[in-house]
Design a protein around this motif. Structure first.
Motif, short mmCIF file in Angstrom:
data_model
loop_
_atom_site.label_atom_id
_atom_site.label_comp_id
_atom_site.label_asym_id
_atom_site.label_seq_id
_atom_site.Cartn_x
_atom_site.Cartn_y
_atom_site.Cartn_z
N ASP A 26 0.81 -1.22 0.00
CA ASP A 26 0.00 0.00 0.00
C ASP A 26 0.84 1.27 0.00
N ALA A 27 2.17 1.13 0.01
CA ALA A 27 3.04 2.31 0.04
C ALA A 27 2.80 3.17 -1.20
N SER A 50 -1.44 -2.80 -15.36
CA SER A 50 -1.63 -2.77 -13.90
C SER A 50 -0.32 -2.54 -13.15
N HIS A 51 0.81 -2.90 -13.76
CA HIS A 51 2.12 -2.78 -13.11
C HIS A 51 3.15 -2.24 -14.10
N VAL A 52 4.17 -1.60 -13.55
CA VAL A 52 5.26 -1.10 -14.38
C VAL A 52 6.59 -1.41 -13.70
N VAL A 125 1.51 5.33 -8.09
CA VAL A 125 1.90 3.93 -7.95
C VAL A 125 1.82 3.50 -6.49
N ARG A 126 1.86 2.19 -6.27
CA ARG A 126 1.90 1.62 -4.92
C ARG A 126 2.92 0.48 -4.88
N GLY A 127 3.47 0.28 -3.69
CA GLY A 127 4.41 -0.83 -3.51
C GLY A 127 5.85 -0.49 -3.82
N ALA A 128 6.18 0.79 -3.95
CA ALA A 128 7.55 1.18 -4.30
C ALA A 128 8.47 1.04 -3.10
N ASP A 129 9.72 0.72 -3.38
CA ASP A 129 10.77 0.61 -2.36
C ASP A 129 11.84 1.66 -2.60
N LEU A 130 11.42 2.88 -2.93
CA LEU A 130 12.33 3.95 -3.30
C LEU A 130 12.24 5.09 -2.29
N ARG A 131 13.37 5.70 -2.03
CA ARG A 131 13.40 6.86 -1.16
C ARG A 131 12.76 8.06 -1.87
#
Length: 234
Positions: A26-27, A50-52, A125-131
């Motif tokens: 949900d990020a 749906s995703h990139v 977007v959602r689910g990112a692991d980026l600062r």
């Protein structure tokens, strides 16, 4: 290579960023294009996916690679993956460590919507692991018929993530400081144990920067307890 965009997320610091995309599903994130690439036609058709995939730059990646180098070389052929405790060395190309010859990251995120504005497109977007503020070099659609491999093996990483998640004790009076739409993301980040695997101290209080708040917590015997939530300067 040219930076085409930057992403804005709720992770202002490296500490606490999800270790892989999708771990905190949900990020929230918003991708804003640089002026040269802020052209609505450049994302025509993307709304159907749906995703990139995001190809992005590890912050200070080149400096980090040099710091972990052996002798006078510019990079190290081995690194210490934090999820293995930070003690065992493995080949850099067998890991997703940021300490690599080229500071490139690859993340798959869920595309919620494409917003077209007079100033160019915004990708939600959602689910990112980026600062927050991370530079993005390219964006490509995710194709499930070729990108998905359910039978794939995970090597040494098999089971190292979810089997180490913590129980979170977040008092309701403290959780109430966080907007309801952001609570699930914060809980996911805390459950995955944001502390470095090689530096865990049950007597220490840690501080996690999340959006505009500082969340302080301790960890004892597998239970993470939030002890304070303070809003940073507005």
């Amino acid at each position: 290579m040219q930076v085409i965009a930057h992403i804005h997320t709720d992770f202002p610091q490296k500490f606490g960023i999800p270790r892989q995309s999708g771990i905190a599903p949900d990020a929230q994130g918003v991708i804003v294009f640089e002026p040269e690439f802020a052209v609505n036609d450049a994302v025509r058709g993307l709304e159907g996916f749906s995703h990139v995939w995001l190809i992005w730059r590890f912050e200070n990646g080149e400096e980090a690679a040099g710091a972990d180098a052996v002798g006078a070389t510019a990079w190290s052929p081995t690194v210490r993956p934090p999820r293995l405790g930070g003690h065992k060395r493995l080949g850099v190309f067998a890991t997703r460590s940021p300490y690599r010859p080229n500071p490139l990251g690859l993340s798959c995120v869920r595309l919620e919507r494409v917003e077209l504005t007079d100033a160019g497109p915004l990708l939600h977007v959602r689910g990112a692991d980026l600062r927050d503020g991370t530079a993005i070099y390219d964006i490509k659609p995710y194709l499930p018929y070729t990108d998905s491999h359910p039978e794939a093996e995970s090597g040494f990483a098999k089971g190292v993530q979810t089997d180490r998640w913590l129980q979170v004790d977040f008092p309701q009076e403290l959780l109430a400081h966080i907007p309801a739409e952001k609570q699930s993301t914060l809980l996911d980040v805390l459950r995955q144990d944001p502390r470095p695997a090689f530096a865990k101290d049950s007597t220490k209080a840690y501080a996690l920067a999340f959006a505009t708040w500082d969340v302080k917590f301790t960890v004892t015997e597998g239970v993470l307890t939030v002890v304070d939530v303070q809003e940073r300067n507005k």
